[in-house]
Write an enzyme that holds these catalytic residues in place. Structure first.
Site, short mmCIF file in Angstrom:
data_model
loop_
_atom_site.label_atom_id
_atom_site.label_comp_id
_atom_site.label_asym_id
_atom_site.label_seq_id
_atom_site.Cartn_x
_atom_site.Cartn_y
_atom_site.Cartn_z
N LEU A 75 0.81 -1.21 0.00
CA LEU A 75 0.00 0.00 0.00
C LEU A 75 0.85 1.27 0.00
CD1 LEU A 75 -2.62 -1.22 2.61
CD2 LEU A 75 -2.89 -1.16 0.13
N ARG A 76 2.15 1.10 0.21
CA ARG A 76 3.11 2.21 0.16
C ARG A 76 2.96 3.21 1.30
NH1 ARG A 76 7.66 0.75 -2.14
NH2 ARG A 76 7.58 0.48 -4.39
N ASP B 154 0.91 -9.54 -6.23
CA ASP B 154 2.22 -8.98 -5.89
C ASP B 154 2.25 -7.50 -6.28
OD1 ASP B 154 4.76 -8.93 -4.84
OD2 ASP B 154 5.73 -9.61 -6.68
#
Length: 440
Positions: A64-65, A310
């Protein structure tokens, strides 16, 4: 909010249900599948004619950064991408900045995610502090904060004694360890070892980087004793035929192991790198056709438990570089369903099997770590939470990178034709995404 989904083909791999039926939803839960009470008065009706209504997809590998890497993706953008792809539950690896090795960081991530009312986020806690492979984290505290397992993301543990202790601790308390099998030294290349990497002058990652790590891990698992069958291990993103063969042997032996494969390794080979296409700079690297074919067969026969996106959004500055210097990763969560269905079509498998590797399989991997959601996630159950996806199995669409909702716009599938289109996604009985004009 009361919602009625009408005229859809309801498919649920967990129960084998495949029939035309209406679904009634109230207070965030499914209250009827077929035989909807005549006095049910919905606030909203969704016409699913010609569409499949299935359990919301479960993706076991979505970055999700947040926190710390907002330049490559924001929680809002990546969660919007997830629901646009029909993903209602996702597992977030611990390699954020800072690393998810403290309960407060996990609490913050879950709080931010819950406020968005989109996909359910199940965080993985760091297995070792800072992912440095030296000191184990406080797994009990992280579990209380909501971690469903513990992993190292892309960082191998060099010290096998630390790994042994981690497995012993996990076995004692019933935790699952999530590891991507890769030898720390052999895995430092940027492309799969082979004629193509040699011709392009790219440093290679041999299949033995995976198999050596698997041999070590399985040997440690055999020696670890706990109150149950031992330490549960989930292997993330198997990439080689040789690695898959070892997993098959371990399962036959009775070791408590599960595994997944990424959409990239399922569909692509090293030849697709072409002339240094950095969109194919991935971890693990895509390998030769024999590896891809083995992975496709392993997913079909159940050796591989789940298909994952991924999803790893990368910003343009980090991706538009020479191949060896580009940051590994690609955007994929929006494409997961379409790529699963394309695999099933190409292998002559049914739609039910494509859905199984995105719902029932991942749910089985997560198991008891889901807590009260175990009976609901990845399946359709009366009384269970209303996480559903409605998609048109006959509406193909072409992938356009610039149209992706993710902040990362780099995907090796740009321009590919996918056989299905998501029309609506519901999470906890709320419509989190819709693309169909048929909705009332």
């Amino acid at each position: 909010m009361k919602i009625l989904i009408q005229n859809g083909r309801v498919m649920d791999p967990a129960t084998g249900r495949d029939a035309l039926a209406d679904i009634a939803i109230a207070a965030g839960r499914i209250i009827a599948i077929g035989n909807v009470a005549p006095d049910f008065q919905p606030n909203r009706t969704i016409d699913a004619s010609g569409c499949v209504v299935a359990p919301g997809l479960v993706d076991l590998a979505v970055r999700l950064r947040e926190p710390g890497q907002e330049h490559a993706g924001m929680l809002e953008s990546e969660m919007a991408a997830a629901v646009a792809g029909g993903v209602t539950s996702l597992v977030c690896p611990p390699d954020t900045e800072p690393v998810l090795d403290e309960p407060g960081l996990v609490d913050m991530l879950k709080f931010r995610a819950e406020k968005l009312h989109q996909s359910r986020v199940f965080p993985l806690g760091a297995l070792t502090r800072g992912l440095k492979g030296e000191v184990l984290t406080e797994m009990a505290e992280l579990t209380e904060s909501g971690c469903i397992g513990f992993g190292q993301a892309e960082v191998p543990i060099l010290n096998t004694q630390v790994l042994q202790r981690a497995l012993q601790y996990a076995a004692t308390f019933g935790y699952t360890v999530w590891l991507r099998p890769q030898d720390a030294w052999l895995g430092k290349g940027v492309a799969a070892s082979g004629p193509l990497a040699t011709r392009l002058g790219l440093s290679g990652v041999p299949a033995s980087a995976e198999t050596i790590a698997l041999h070590t891990l399985f040997e440690l698992m055999r020696g670890v004793k706990g109150p149950g069958p031992g330490a549960r291990v989930h292997l993330c993103r198997i990439s080689s035929a040789a690695g898959l063969a070892l997993v098959r042997q371990a399962k036959a032996e009775g070791l408590p192991v599960t595994c997944d494969v990424s959409v990239h390794n399922l569909h692509l080979t090293d030849v697709d790198i072409g002339y240094y296409d950095s969109r194919l700079r991935l971890q693990p690297p895509v390998r030769q056709q024999r590896d891809r074919d083995a992975l496709r067969a392993g997913l079909a026969d159940g050796t591989i438990d789940a298909l994952v996106s991924d999803h790893n959004p990368v910003d343009s500055d980090a991706k538009t570089l020479p191949f060896a210097e580009a940051e590994p990763g690609a955007t994929a969560v929006e494409l997961l369903l379409g790529l699963a269905c394309r695999w099933a079509q190409q292998e002559g498998l049914g739609l039910m099997q494509a859905l199984a590797v995105l719902t029932e399989g991942p749910q089985r991997v997560l198991g008891a770590s889901l807590g009260t959601l175990q009976a609901s996630v990845g399946r359709l159950a009366v009384g269970g939470v209303a996480d559903l996806v409605v998609f048109d199995p006959n509406a193909s669409h072409r992938v356009r990178a610039e149209a992706l909702r993710s902040q990362g716009k780099h995907t090796p599938f740009d321009g590919h034709e996918l056989p299905v289109t998501v029309r609506a996604t519901l999470v906890a009985g709320q419509v989190a995404h819709t693309s169909s004009p048929a909705h009332a």
